[in-house]
Design an enzyme around this catalytic site. Structure first.
Site, PDB file in Angstrom:
ATOM      1  N   ASP A 152      -1.524   0.829  -4.212  1.00 23.63           N
ATOM      2  CA  ASP A 152      -1.874  -0.319  -4.753  1.00 23.63           C
ATOM      3  C   ASP A 152      -4.104   0.476  -5.065  1.00 23.63           C
ATOM      4  OD1 ASP A 152      -2.854   0.411  -2.133  1.00 23.63           O
ATOM      5  OD2 ASP A 152      -3.737  -1.940  -1.550  1.00 23.63           O
TER       6      ASP A 152
ATOM      7  N   ASP B 101      -2.501   5.797  -3.036  1.00 23.29           N
ATOM      8  CA  ASP B 101      -1.345   5.241  -2.669  1.00 23.29           C
ATOM      9  C   ASP B 101      -0.538   4.451  -3.069  1.00 23.29           C
ATOM     10  OD1 ASP B 101      -4.204   3.579  -2.613  1.00 23.29           O
ATOM     11  OD2 ASP B 101      -3.434   2.842  -0.417  1.00 23.29           O
TER      12      ASP B 101
ATOM     13  N   SER C 193       0.514  -1.500  -0.091  1.00 16.00           N
ATOM     14  CA  SER C 193      -0.105  -0.237   0.177  1.00 16.00           C
ATOM     15  C   SER C 193       1.057   1.591   0.219  1.00 16.00           C
ATOM     16  CB  SER C 193      -0.807   0.188   1.194  1.00 16.00           C
ATOM     17  OG  SER C 193      -1.802   0.831   1.456  1.00 16.00           O
TER      18      SER C 193
ATOM     19  N   ASP D 297      -5.868   1.501  -3.416  1.00 12.49           N
ATOM     20  CA  ASP D 297      -6.989   1.363  -2.663  1.00 12.49           C
ATOM     21  C   ASP D 297      -8.218   2.366  -1.922  1.00 12.49           C
ATOM     22  OD1 ASP D 297      -5.811   1.311  -0.312  1.00 12.49           O
ATOM     23  OD2 ASP D 297      -5.811  -0.696   0.069  1.00 12.49           O
TER      24      ASP D 297
END
Length: 459
Positions: free
Chosen positions: A254, A252, A102, A256
């Site tokens: 990843d 960010d 992340s 999400d």
């Protein structure tokens, strides 16, 4: 909570803590737990990753573990975490795995599992996987041989690996279908953070008509999150003002989560986004149960804003998995975290930064108002968060001096404020957050508690 799994899967420094051996073990024992009783003769597991240089190494080891149990693996390459969750469901895989840390620094990486319905695993399932790995390596050394007692298919029963080159197109198509709004005339700055959104986010926005200015969309494996992305919103804020854009969004690693900035460069975080979208859905009669789910870290102003409009909030423990759990239990369709993990459960089962951006832009267009006006629907209480790096993040609850400092802070804040202290689930940090109507007092108590923690447990 198990010893390997934190609040968002297994994380650590890649090749030191999160080793290829551990990735193999997670694949092998994860497959055993997740696919036990699977009706499919050859269960399928979908695997995605972010842009970190260590992703290929861990992907190979994880894949070896999965295929050693006879599971077929679908490699989708670089894709946001919510894309993995969506495609796991859409392609009817039996499980999904995302390799990402992340927003963490480049040297870190992580592995998180999804069940076949695209939901992160509950604690008890992670603990079962952790227990199996612990039995295989009682002295902490992962030497995994035939003696582990698990099935070892041979010949044609060994799992196969296939690369799905159509994953990005499928996810983009899904995202476009979540709104029915023409974004023509909107100028948007997108900070991709050199992460998993670098292709998806600009492509979706452009396909819907927006003018897109991209930042940090050239990942090289070592530049993910480096002074860019959602943890550095000041970068996209400056670009919005420079280009005269309507708003900016920052992802960010990843993708999400998302942090937005308005046309003046002011930060619009997850709390703002939930209020903007929540009030719009409430107005349209589309907010399930007239409530949204937020964590204990959401600003008290969120509840005030929803209640003033006839809605309400449900407060959960910190972590998007607990938000989702409350949403599913109570039949809600919107929830999330101040950090920008926002879940639109009508569309996806996890926080989705690109989808959230689209829903925000939809409200912007439908209401015909600039983001600054919409964001002002949330009047925030002063809030301050400090992270204290520590040698042992589990020792604070039993430390008398730290508990005394927390009690003193609670007395000073009274019933008009609050303080939260917790250990990070992914980093060696203790987080100290306080909130109340008087900023000077909030700052004072946070400093006192943080300094006590640093003195007792600091690096």
């Amino acid at each position: 909570m198990s010893s390997l799994f934190g609040t968002d899967g297994v994380r650590g420094v890649a090749n030191r803590e999160l080793t290829p051996e551990l990735a193999y073990a997670l694949g092998r024992y994860g497959a055993y737990v997740l696919l036990e009783g699977c009706k499919a003769r050859r269960p399928r597991v979908l695997v995605g990753r972010d842009t970190r240089i260590s992703g290929n190494m861990l992907e190979a080891a994880l894949t070896a573990g999965l295929t050693s149990m006879g599971a077929d693996v679908l490699l989708v390459g670089v894709l946001p975490t919510p894309g993995v969750a969506y495609l796991t469901r859409a392609w009817q895989a039996d499980a999904g795995v995302m390799i990402s840390a992340s927003h963490n620094p480049i040297e870190d990486n992580g592995i998180k599992f999804f069940s076949g319905d695209g939901i992160k695993l509950p604690d008890e399932v992670e603990e079962e996987i952790d227990e199996l790995i612990g039995k295989a390596a009682p002295d902490g050394r992962l030497f995994l041989g035939p003696e582990d007692g698990l099935p070892r298919p041979v010949g044609k029963d060994v799992g196969r690996v296939s690369v799905r080159a159509d994953a990005l197109d499928a996810y983009v198509g899904f995202l476009k279908g979540t709104i029915d709004t023409d974004l023509s005339g909107l100028k948007v700055v997108v900070d991709c953070g050199h992460g998993a959104a670098y292709q998806v986010s600009p492509r979706v926005l452009r396909s819907l008509g927006a003018e897109v200015i991209t930042l940090y969309d050239e990942p090289d494996g070592t530049n993910i999150n480096v002074k860019c992305g959602s943890t550095y919103p000041q970068v996209v804020a400056a670009a919005v003002k420079e280009h005269g854009a309507d708003l900016g969004i920052a992802h960010d690693g990843d993708a999400d989560r998302v942090i937005a900035v308005d046309e003046h460069g002011r930060i619009v975080d997850g709390d703002h986004i939930m209020v903007i979208c929540g009030l719009y859905l409430l107005e349209q009669g589309m907010l399930a149960k007239n409530r949204i789910a937020v964590t204990v870290y959401s600003n008290l102003g969120v509840k005030a804003a929803l209640q003033a409009a006839g809605g309400d909030v449900v407060v959960t423990a910190n972590g998007d998995r607990y938000v989702l759990e409350a949403m599913r239990q109570q039949g809600l369709n919107l929830g999330g975290e101040q950090s920008g993990h926002v879940i639109f459960l009508d569309h996806n089962t996890t926080g989705d930064g690109v989808l959230t951006s689209l829903q925000l832009l939809k409200v912007l267009r439908k209401k015909g108002q600039p983001l600054s006006v919409l964001a002002d629907q949330l009047q925030k209480y002063p809030q301050l968060l400090r992270n204290v790096k520590v040698t042992d993040k589990d020792a604070w609850e039993e430390n008398a001096r730290i508990q005394g400092a927390i009690s003193s802070a609670e007395e000073q804040l009274g019933d008009k404020g609050r303080i939260f202290v917790r250990a990070s689930g992914t980093e060696p940090l203790i987080r100290v957050m306080a909130e109340g109507p008087d900023y000077d007092l909030v700052e004072k108590v946070v400093i006192e508690v943080a300094e006590t923690i640093a003195a007792e447990l600091g690096v």
